[in-house]
Write a protein that holds these residues in place. Sequence first.
Motif, PDB file in Angstrom:
ATOM      1  N   LYS A  31       0.827  -1.212   0.000  1.00 55.79           N
ATOM      2  CA  LYS A  31       0.000   0.000   0.000  1.00 55.79           C
ATOM      3  C   LYS A  31       0.860   1.260   0.000  1.00 55.79           C
ATOM      4  O   LYS A  31       0.572   2.222  -0.714  1.00 55.79           O
ATOM      5  CB  LYS A  31      -0.925   0.018   1.220  1.00 55.79           C
ATOM      6  N   ILE A  32       1.906   1.255   0.810  1.00 58.37           N
ATOM      7  CA  ILE A  32       2.788   2.421   0.895  1.00 58.37           C
ATOM      8  C   ILE A  32       3.484   2.661  -0.441  1.00 58.37           C
ATOM      9  O   ILE A  32       3.539   3.788  -0.930  1.00 58.37           O
ATOM     10  CB  ILE A  32       3.821   2.246   2.029  1.00 58.37           C
ATOM     11  N   LEU A  33       4.014   1.615  -1.029  1.00 56.57           N
ATOM     12  CA  LEU A  33       4.693   1.760  -2.324  1.00 56.57           C
ATOM     13  C   LEU A  33       3.733   2.251  -3.395  1.00 56.57           C
ATOM     14  O   LEU A  33       4.087   3.096  -4.221  1.00 56.57           O
ATOM     15  CB  LEU A  33       5.343   0.440  -2.742  1.00 56.57           C
ATOM     16  N   GLY A  34       2.509   1.750  -3.397  1.00 56.63           N
ATOM     17  CA  GLY A  34       1.505   2.214  -4.361  1.00 56.63           C
ATOM     18  C   GLY A  34       1.213   3.696  -4.199  1.00 56.63           C
ATOM     19  O   GLY A  34       1.111   4.433  -5.185  1.00 56.63           O
ATOM     20  N   ALA A  35       1.101   4.147  -2.959  1.00 55.82           N
ATOM     21  CA  ALA A  35       0.842   5.562  -2.701  1.00 55.82           C
ATOM     22  C   ALA A  35       2.032   6.419  -3.117  1.00 55.82           C
ATOM     23  O   ALA A  35       1.867   7.487  -3.711  1.00 55.82           O
ATOM     24  CB  ALA A  35       0.525   5.772  -1.229  1.00 55.82           C
ATOM     25  N   LEU A  36       3.247   5.957  -2.827  1.00 53.20           N
ATOM     26  CA  LEU A  36       4.450   6.696  -3.236  1.00 53.20           C
ATOM     27  C   LEU A  36       4.541   6.796  -4.757  1.00 53.20           C
ATOM     28  O   LEU A  36       4.862   7.849  -5.304  1.00 53.20           O
ATOM     29  CB  LEU A  36       5.708   6.027  -2.679  1.00 53.20           C
TER      30      LEU A  36
ATOM     31  N   VAL B  23       2.043   9.416  -5.937  1.00 52.00           N
ATOM     32  CA  VAL B  23       2.444  10.791  -5.618  1.00 52.00           C
ATOM     33  C   VAL B  23       3.639  11.234  -6.463  1.00 52.00           C
ATOM     34  O   VAL B  23       3.675  12.353  -6.958  1.00 52.00           O
ATOM     35  CB  VAL B  23       2.781  10.913  -4.109  1.00 52.00           C
ATOM     36  N   LEU B  24       4.603  10.335  -6.639  1.00 53.28           N
ATOM     37  CA  LEU B  24       5.842  10.707  -7.335  1.00 53.28           C
ATOM     38  C   LEU B  24       5.806  10.425  -8.837  1.00 53.28           C
ATOM     39  O   LEU B  24       6.665  10.904  -9.573  1.00 53.28           O
ATOM     40  CB  LEU B  24       7.030   9.966  -6.710  1.00 53.28           C
ATOM     41  N   GLY B  25       4.839   9.631  -9.278  1.00 54.04           N
ATOM     42  CA  GLY B  25       4.766   9.295 -10.698  1.00 54.04           C
ATOM     43  C   GLY B  25       5.914   8.416 -11.150  1.00 54.04           C
ATOM     44  O   GLY B  25       6.332   8.467 -12.301  1.00 54.04           O
ATOM     45  N   LYS B  26       6.430   7.616 -10.245  1.00 50.12           N
ATOM     46  CA  LYS B  26       7.556   6.732 -10.557  1.00 50.12           C
ATOM     47  C   LYS B  26       7.202   5.304 -10.178  1.00 50.12           C
ATOM     48  O   LYS B  26       6.426   5.063  -9.264  1.00 50.12           O
ATOM     49  CB  LYS B  26       8.802   7.163  -9.788  1.00 50.12           C
ATOM     50  N   LYS B  27       7.811   4.370 -10.858  1.00 52.14           N
ATOM     51  CA  LYS B  27       7.631   2.950 -10.573  1.00 52.14           C
ATOM     52  C   LYS B  27       8.921   2.388  -9.992  1.00 52.14           C
ATOM     53  O   LYS B  27       9.963   3.025 -10.027  1.00 52.14           O
ATOM     54  CB  LYS B  27       7.283   2.180 -11.859  1.00 52.14           C
ATOM     55  N   GLU B  28       8.819   1.183  -9.492  1.00 53.37           N
ATOM     56  CA  GLU B  28       9.969   0.450  -8.952  1.00 53.37           C
ATOM     57  C   GLU B  28      10.668   1.182  -7.816  1.00 53.37           C
ATOM     58  O   GLU B  28      11.888   1.227  -7.741  1.00 53.37           O
ATOM     59  CB  GLU B  28      10.948   0.098 -10.067  1.00 53.37           C
TER      60      GLU B  28
ATOM     61  N   ALA C  83      15.278  16.373   2.293  1.00 51.10           N
ATOM     62  CA  ALA C  83      14.346  16.770   3.359  1.00 51.10           C
ATOM     63  C   ALA C  83      13.110  17.454   2.781  1.00 51.10           C
ATOM     64  O   ALA C  83      11.982  17.197   3.226  1.00 51.10           O
ATOM     65  CB  ALA C  83      15.044  17.689   4.352  1.00 51.10           C
ATOM     66  N   ASP C  84      13.299  18.320   1.786  1.00 51.84           N
ATOM     67  CA  ASP C  84      12.159  18.989   1.153  1.00 51.84           C
ATOM     68  C   ASP C  84      11.285  17.996   0.395  1.00 51.84           C
ATOM     69  O   ASP C  84      10.056  18.097   0.410  1.00 51.84           O
ATOM     70  CB  ASP C  84      12.631  20.101   0.218  1.00 51.84           C
ATOM     71  N   ILE C  85      11.911  17.039  -0.260  1.00 52.29           N
ATOM     72  CA  ILE C  85      11.153  16.007  -0.979  1.00 52.29           C
ATOM     73  C   ILE C  85      10.319  15.206   0.013  1.00 52.29           C
ATOM     74  O   ILE C  85       9.132  14.953  -0.210  1.00 52.29           O
ATOM     75  CB  ILE C  85      12.097  15.085  -1.774  1.00 52.29           C
ATOM     76  N   ALA C  86      10.933  14.824   1.127  1.00 46.67           N
ATOM     77  CA  ALA C  86      10.217  14.050   2.146  1.00 46.67           C
ATOM     78  C   ALA C  86       9.019  14.832   2.693  1.00 46.67           C
ATOM     79  O   ALA C  86       7.938  14.264   2.876  1.00 46.67           O
ATOM     80  CB  ALA C  86      11.170  13.675   3.278  1.00 46.67           C
ATOM     81  N   LYS C  87       9.204  16.124   2.935  1.00 49.02           N
ATOM     82  CA  LYS C  87       8.102  16.957   3.433  1.00 49.02           C
ATOM     83  C   LYS C  87       6.968  17.022   2.413  1.00 49.02           C
ATOM     84  O   LYS C  87       5.795  16.903   2.768  1.00 49.02           O
ATOM     85  CB  LYS C  87       8.596  18.366   3.743  1.00 49.02           C
ATOM     86  N   ASP C  88       7.314  17.229   1.146  1.00 54.25           N
ATOM     87  CA  ASP C  88       6.298  17.290   0.089  1.00 54.25           C
ATOM     88  C   ASP C  88       5.514  15.980  -0.005  1.00 54.25           C
ATOM     89  O   ASP C  88       4.287  15.979  -0.110  1.00 54.25           O
ATOM     90  CB  ASP C  88       6.935  17.603  -1.268  1.00 54.25           C
TER      91      ASP C  88
ATOM     92  N   ALA D  25       5.187  13.678   2.315  1.00 52.99           N
ATOM     93  CA  ALA D  25       4.404  13.473   3.533  1.00 52.99           C
ATOM     94  C   ALA D  25       3.093  14.252   3.494  1.00 52.99           C
ATOM     95  O   ALA D  25       2.074  13.771   4.005  1.00 52.99           O
ATOM     96  CB  ALA D  25       5.225  13.891   4.751  1.00 52.99           C
ATOM     97  N   LEU D  26       3.105  15.430   2.894  1.00 49.76           N
ATOM     98  CA  LEU D  26       1.882  16.228   2.805  1.00 49.76           C
ATOM     99  C   LEU D  26       0.880  15.657   1.797  1.00 49.76           C
ATOM    100  O   LEU D  26      -0.327  15.841   1.940  1.00 49.76           O
ATOM    101  CB  LEU D  26       2.226  17.668   2.418  1.00 49.76           C
ATOM    102  N   LYS D  27       1.388  14.955   0.791  1.00 49.39           N
ATOM    103  CA  LYS D  27       0.532  14.473  -0.298  1.00 49.39           C
ATOM    104  C   LYS D  27       0.071  13.030  -0.137  1.00 49.39           C
ATOM    105  O   LYS D  27      -0.925  12.639  -0.733  1.00 49.39           O
ATOM    106  CB  LYS D  27       1.277  14.592  -1.628  1.00 49.39           C
ATOM    107  N   ILE D  28       0.800  12.263   0.624  1.00 45.28           N
ATOM    108  CA  ILE D  28       0.527  10.820   0.678  1.00 45.28           C
ATOM    109  C   ILE D  28      -0.573  10.496   1.693  1.00 45.28           C
ATOM    110  O   ILE D  28      -0.683  11.128   2.728  1.00 45.28           O
ATOM    111  CB  ILE D  28       1.810  10.032   0.999  1.00 45.28           C
ATOM    112  N   SER D  29      -1.372   9.529   1.331  1.00 45.39           N
ATOM    113  CA  SER D  29      -2.405   9.020   2.224  1.00 45.39           C
ATOM    114  C   SER D  29      -2.542   7.531   1.927  1.00 45.39           C
ATOM    115  O   SER D  29      -2.758   7.141   0.791  1.00 45.39           O
ATOM    116  CB  SER D  29      -3.726   9.719   1.966  1.00 45.39           C
ATOM    117  N   VAL D  30      -2.382   6.729   2.966  1.00 42.78           N
ATOM    118  CA  VAL D  30      -2.484   5.283   2.795  1.00 42.78           C
ATOM    119  C   VAL D  30      -3.542   4.752   3.753  1.00 42.78           C
ATOM    120  O   VAL D  30      -3.357   4.789   4.965  1.00 42.78           O
ATOM    121  CB  VAL D  30      -1.125   4.590   3.055  1.00 42.78           C
ATOM    122  N   LYS D  31      -4.652   4.318   3.200  1.00 43.80           N
ATOM    123  CA  LYS D  31      -5.764   3.818   4.018  1.00 43.80           C
ATOM    124  C   LYS D  31      -5.330   2.558   4.777  1.00 43.80           C
ATOM    125  O   LYS D  31      -4.770   1.649   4.195  1.00 43.80           O
ATOM    126  CB  LYS D  31      -6.949   3.506   3.108  1.00 43.80           C
ATOM    127  N   GLY D  32      -5.573   2.573   6.076  1.00 43.77           N
ATOM    128  CA  GLY D  32      -5.257   1.416   6.892  1.00 43.77           C
ATOM    129  C   GLY D  32      -3.830   1.365   7.386  1.00 43.77           C
ATOM    130  O   GLY D  32      -3.425   0.398   8.011  1.00 43.77           O
TER     131      GLY D  32
END
Length: 67
Positions: free
Chosen positions: A7-12, A15-20, A50-55, A57-64
Amino acid sequence: MEEAETKILGALESVLGKKELKLEIPPSKDLGDYAFPCFFLAKELKKSPADIAKDVALKISVKGVNA
């Protein structure tokens, strides 16, 4: 792969538009169950990890999954 990790990888990826993407296990349980290193994105995005991580964190949401 655990359900939470999937779930976390799917959300990332969303948000980032990247695979793998890959998660890491932090050296101490006090730091959480998973970590997402942002260093490899810094040059491409022209931002500090650090800025990437903050961005993210603000955009990601993982149900459960608790952040």
